[in-house]
Write an enzyme that holds these catalytic residues in place. Sequence first.
Site, short mmCIF file in Angstrom:
data_model
loop_
_atom_site.label_atom_id
_atom_site.label_comp_id
_atom_site.label_asym_id
_atom_site.label_seq_id
_atom_site.Cartn_x
_atom_site.Cartn_y
_atom_site.Cartn_z
N SER A 69 20.54 -1.86 19.12
CA SER A 69 21.84 -1.94 18.45
C SER A 69 22.23 -0.65 17.73
O SER A 69 23.35 -0.55 17.22
CB SER A 69 21.83 -3.09 17.43
OG SER A 69 20.86 -2.87 16.43
N LYS A 125 23.70 -8.50 9.27
CA LYS A 125 24.03 -7.07 9.20
C LYS A 125 25.28 -6.84 8.36
O LYS A 125 25.33 -5.92 7.53
CB LYS A 125 24.22 -6.51 10.61
CG LYS A 125 22.94 -6.47 11.43
CD LYS A 125 23.22 -5.97 12.85
CE LYS A 125 21.93 -5.92 13.66
NZ LYS A 125 22.15 -5.47 15.05
#
Length: 855
Positions: A739, A782
């Site tokens: 990511s 996140k």
Amino acid sequence: MGERFTLPVLPLRDTVVYPGVAVPISAGRPGTVEAVQEALDGDRRLFAVAQRENVDEATPDMLYRVGTVVRIIQTHRVRGGVQLLVQGESRAQAMSYESDGQAMLNAILLEMKRIDPRNEADPAFQALDRELRERAAELGTRRGVPAEALNQLIQGVDEPGSFADLVAFYLELETADKQGLLELLDDEERMRAALVAVERELARIDAQEDIQAKVQSELGERQREMLLREQLKAIQKELGEEEERDDVEEMRERLEGLDLSEEQRSEVDRELRRLERTSPQSAEYQVIRTFLEWVTELPWDERTEDKINLMRAEEILEEDHHGLEDVKDRILEFLAVRKLQLDRAAEAAAEPEPGGGEESDVAEESETDPSAGPGEVREDLPAEAGSTAESTGEDMSISAADIHHSGRSPILLFVGPPGVGKTSIAQSIARALGRKYVRMSLGGARDEADIRGHRRTYVGAMPGRIIQAMRQAKSRNPVFLLDEVDKLGVSFQGDPSSALLEVLDPAQNSTFVDHYLGIPFDLSEVLFIATANYLDRIPAPLLDRMERVEFAGYTEAEKLQIAKRYLLPRQRTENSLTEAELQMKDDAVQTVVQNYTREAGVRQLEREVGKFARKVARRIAAGKIESIEATSEDVRELLGRPRVHPERIADEDMVGVATGMFYTPMGGDIMFVEASVMPGKDGFVLTGQLGDVMKESARAALSFAKAHWKELGIPEGGLSEREVHIHVPAGAIPKDGPSAGITMATALVSAVSGRKVRNDVAMTGELTLTGRVLPIGGVKEKVLGAVRAGIKEVILPFDNQADVDDIPNEVQQTLQFHFAETLDDVMEVALVRDRKKKRARAKKKSAAAPGVATA
């Protein structure tokens, strides 16, 4: 009538002395010793009489009236008493007993004369005497008395009456029977009675020898202990006492009361028959008994009635846990379905069955019942299941036995970081359902036998922990928590996760077979809930059998409410503080959350609150303060310097530094990716303890930048003859995952082109060689980490738009979301542009939907 005389009493326990017989006697009781001494001082005579019961204190009521006058022949002093050898002389009857001395009794006696035979020359009498002597000799021989001693004993007594007394003394009779023979004065009657007793003794010996012969033929060379046991059984059979031992009968009654299937009943009866045939002293006996005890203690037909009140269940979940709305919704959905199943079952049971319409009733039920799968037809329900229940939130209680599997219980998997309430919410589910709750920790389990048990052939075998927990629950439909299912290990002893496949498969667990039991046990009514921290550590076949429920980390606002509603009151109680003595303002709790904890859950938060409460309690106990309403300054004073230093937003826009986002089981956070370009020979350096996947993402970003240098605004030749260095700070912490692809590409492009990266933008997404941005996981965690760091705008992959719905509304209102399909979309937002372009960008923002921007 004879002359009366007085003698000291010699009380006898469990024996009777006859005239003409010499008997050794041990005298130790004070009264007896005193009587012996009195006799020794006189004419050495005593009145030996038997006690009715074997008691220490010989009272007149305990003594028979008829006894024997004996003379002391020998005495021998021993510790604690005296040993006597007495010779019986004549019968006597005690007219009364009188106390004399400290404990001695004296008896006023009247001598009793024997009645001689009417005619000793009578052939019948002589035949009786001869028969008694022959049978007595036979009895002595059968008992193993040497022939020489036996002949001497028999021939030494010529008088028939005295011989009958001798035989009576040596017979194995009860005291009362021997006393009866003593009281018979007629010699002929006493001889007949003695002969009958001898015949009985011989018959008993014959029976015993016959039994021994039968047992010997059956057992052959078996051990002596087993021989004696079989003799006992044969004796019981000969006497007609064939009833089994009490414990076996008790076990039989308990087993008959169980609701077992034909297969289960057959196995249990077989083991019970083995128990009956096995000696209680045998090790096999204990193994079989333990197995049968386990069978009787399992809940074969015991259920907890589901008491479903949706409103009350929702209140319980809200009382016990703050937040976790998705989890609560899933639990309430399950309860609602279960309530509808109970309602439908009650309605079907209340309707009268029309003649010949059974098949149509069944078909109609399968169409309307939400628990029936495609092509599945449920059995008709018994008419006595109960009355129709209203479809409202009112309480209803219907036993599962009346429903016959009205739908299978779901198997839930709670996945999330530590401390977010996975285990505790399972307890709340049990409370809301009114069911029993059992927990089984699987952390570190690496033996298949932990789940399925050991076979009974092993020494010390036991059932598996599933069956053990069911016995503990005492209900066949508990809420069963399988804690830490991702911590299962694998060893040479087997794979416990494979053993769980049958337990957690609704199509198989109705016939779960534990190796120890060896018979099926129904687990289909159990509500299994598993918990895990790492989804990727659960084997795919096991994961496929469970319905996942994601537990995300708490936001700071949620932690604030949890601390105020749950943690602070609990710590007050544990530290003996009242609500008036300890209060914490919101800023104090926020300080603890931000500067003293770094976690997705609230365990460390509770420890810090408890530490603060203890320090306050110490000050109150010392009399320094009476109460406190804590502020952030009080927190820093009592807890010391902050121990957590989370990443914060960069102070300014910089070249070659991009802000990424990452997620761990402890929660989400931001990270900085730094890129530097220097003269060199096309070198590429990656530092920061990066994993293989992250290194590949960096190489893909470099390759894309080289291939599309013109579109990215990189000067011609900007990457040729240059060495590129990408570093991710916090080098002591391992990092991996795809990511960070767009973050590395942004930092690289910024370093090569010289354009700054905005400090208020954080990004996450996987980058391909063609520049496509692929979706990633952990979006909620996140984003929450980015908000804590002060980020204002977030770039996410276009395919992750749906994940934004999981983010709390109050967080969404503080952020601007950008969804990127290609790296160009990322650069459009992340890199700083000139003022003219900034104004155009601001216009574009205002035209977009509030809180969402499309790149």
